[in-house]
Design a protein around this motif. Structure first.
Motif, PDB file in Angstrom:
ATOM      1  N   SER A 113      39.493   9.198  35.521  1.00  0.00           N
ATOM      2  CA  SER A 113      38.972  10.548  35.731  1.00  0.00           C
ATOM      3  C   SER A 113      39.815  11.582  34.989  1.00  0.00           C
ATOM      4  O   SER A 113      39.282  12.431  34.250  1.00  0.00           O
ATOM      5  CB  SER A 113      38.945  10.870  37.227  1.00  0.00           C
ATOM      6  OG  SER A 113      38.544  12.211  37.451  1.00  0.00           O
ATOM      7  N   LEU A 156      38.936  16.025  42.936  1.00  0.00           N
ATOM      8  CA  LEU A 156      38.452  16.444  41.631  1.00  0.00           C
ATOM      9  C   LEU A 156      39.186  17.676  41.136  1.00  0.00           C
ATOM     10  O   LEU A 156      39.505  17.790  39.943  1.00  0.00           O
ATOM     11  CB  LEU A 156      36.946  16.713  41.702  1.00  0.00           C
ATOM     12  CG  LEU A 156      36.278  17.160  40.395  1.00  0.00           C
ATOM     13  CD1 LEU A 156      36.481  16.125  39.299  1.00  0.00           C
ATOM     14  CD2 LEU A 156      34.793  17.437  40.616  1.00  0.00           C
ATOM     15  N   GLY A 175      40.698   4.595  39.338  1.00  0.00           N
ATOM     16  CA  GLY A 175      39.688   5.651  39.249  1.00  0.00           C
ATOM     17  C   GLY A 175      40.292   6.996  38.893  1.00  0.00           C
ATOM     18  O   GLY A 175      39.734   7.740  38.078  1.00  0.00           O
ATOM     19  N   ASN A 176      41.450   7.313  39.491  1.00  0.00           N
ATOM     20  CA  ASN A 176      42.119   8.569  39.158  1.00  0.00           C
ATOM     21  C   ASN A 176      42.530   8.607  37.693  1.00  0.00           C
ATOM     22  O   ASN A 176      42.406   9.644  37.027  1.00  0.00           O
ATOM     23  CB  ASN A 176      43.365   8.742  40.040  1.00  0.00           C
ATOM     24  CG  ASN A 176      43.020   8.962  41.498  1.00  0.00           C
ATOM     25  OD1 ASN A 176      41.904   9.334  41.845  1.00  0.00           O
ATOM     26  ND2 ASN A 176      43.980   8.727  42.369  1.00  0.00           N
ATOM     27  N   HIS A 196      42.466  16.711  39.717  1.00  0.00           N
ATOM     28  CA  HIS A 196      42.300  16.081  38.404  1.00  0.00           C
ATOM     29  C   HIS A 196      42.076  17.140  37.316  1.00  0.00           C
ATOM     30  O   HIS A 196      42.606  17.011  36.204  1.00  0.00           O
ATOM     31  CB  HIS A 196      41.117  15.117  38.426  1.00  0.00           C
ATOM     32  CG  HIS A 196      41.334  13.939  39.318  1.00  0.00           C
ATOM     33  ND1 HIS A 196      40.394  12.932  39.482  1.00  0.00           N
ATOM     34  CD2 HIS A 196      42.386  13.584  40.103  1.00  0.00           C
ATOM     35  CE1 HIS A 196      40.858  12.026  40.319  1.00  0.00           C
ATOM     36  NE2 HIS A 196      42.055  12.406  40.709  1.00  0.00           N
TER      37      HIS A 196
END
Length: 315
Positions: free
Chosen positions: A82, A161, A78-79, A164
């Protein structure tokens, strides 16, 4: 007579084999440094292979099952996506916009074109160290500037977030200029007659950009998107150097797939088998996304065909 026939046969053989001999160095080098490691990694992924103990028993797909069952795999995947989306999409848009500006009639064109490439020349470790200080949670320059306009400090190292976004900013800083020069080269290859015809028809600069420049850049955009996808899914340097520990955060909030691979192979588990399994899973994901891009490209190309046919029929 026999010597003449032999020379003719050698001449024909030379004509047939020479092209393959000329291109053979690339394929030989690829087989040694590309294909062989790829196949060897597949061999390692189906064995219980320890960093210190070396090769163990054949375990089949057990390493793949173990990796897919670990919670950190899902978080790392997922990271990775993203950070990839936050970096690649704005990067391509910004690169096209900057390339359009550089393609205009500017003074000191060479200076500006060289300037956009400077971030790419800077070592990724240096970029990561500088941006990690800029995005520090308490004393970073970004939070200091935000405080001057009344915004509370953002946890760029604690919030998932936010971290990221910070890492995507580093990636965009390094690679936007590189992609800009690729788009600029493609723009300069566009026939100027098309722009002159558009000007005669009364098209504005904005209309010329969307109706002439962007369609002519389709192949280049596809190339940049594919290469950005491969590089984005393999990102390692920026998140690795984002903090002093290099683990992807206390809760692995910015740990990517390649960092997870490194942790499996050289971390506490020291399992080369599982690390190789992650490498092949990532390879499969990249291939799948590449196929999707290819199918979309074919669909766009086939969608343009009727218009070209109709235009040819009118003429």
């Amino acid at each position: 007579m026999s010597s003449t026939t032999a020379r003719q046969r050698l001449s024909r053989l030379d004509v047939r084999l020479s092209p393959y001999l000329y291109i053979s160095p690339f394929f030989i080098l690829f087989a040694v440094v590309g294909l062989y490691p790829l196949l060897y990694t597949a061999f390692v992924s189906v064995h219980d292979w320890h960093l210190i103990g070396g090769q163990g028993d054949f375990v089949g797909l057990k390493n793949y099952v173990d990796v897919l069952g670990q919670q950190r795999f899902g978080r790392a995947l997922g990271n990775t996506f993203s950070i990839f989306l936050l970096s690649s999409v704005p990067q391509v848009i910004a690169a096209i916009a900057i390339a359009a500006l550089l393609d205009a009639n500017l003074r000191a064109k060479t200076f500006w074109r060289m300037g956009v490439l400077l971030p790419y020349v800077v070592a990724p470790v240096a970029v990561s160290l500088i941006f990690s200080k800029l995005f520090a949670d308490q004393s970073g320059l970004v939070n200091t500037l935000l405080a001057t306009i009344g915004i509370d400090p953002i946890g760029f190292h604690s919030d998932r977030l936010a971290s990221h976004l910070a890492i995507a900013t580093m990636v965009n800083f390094r690679w936007t200029g590189y992609n800009t020069l690729i788009f600029l080269a493609a723009m300069q290859a566009v026939p100027r007659d098309l722009y002159e015809a558009a000007i005669v028809d009364g098209a504005s600069r904005w209309r010329q950009f969307w109706s002439v420049t962007v369609p002519m850049l389709r192949a280049t955009i596809i190339f940049v998107v594919i290469t950005s996808t491969i590089g984005g899914l393999q990102i390692f340097d920026e998140p690795r150097m984002y903090d002093t520990l290099g683990l992807g955060g206390a809760d692995r909030q910015w740990m990517t797939m390649t960092m997870y691979l490194y942790e499996l192979g050289w971390g506490a588990q020291k399992s080369f088998g599982r690390a190789a399994a992650v490498a092949w899973i990532l390879f499969g994901i990249i291939i799948a996304i590449g196929l999707v891009n290819f199918l979309l490209t074919q669909r766009i190309a086939s969608g343009d065909a009727p218009r070209r046919v109709r235009k040819g029929a009118r003429t």
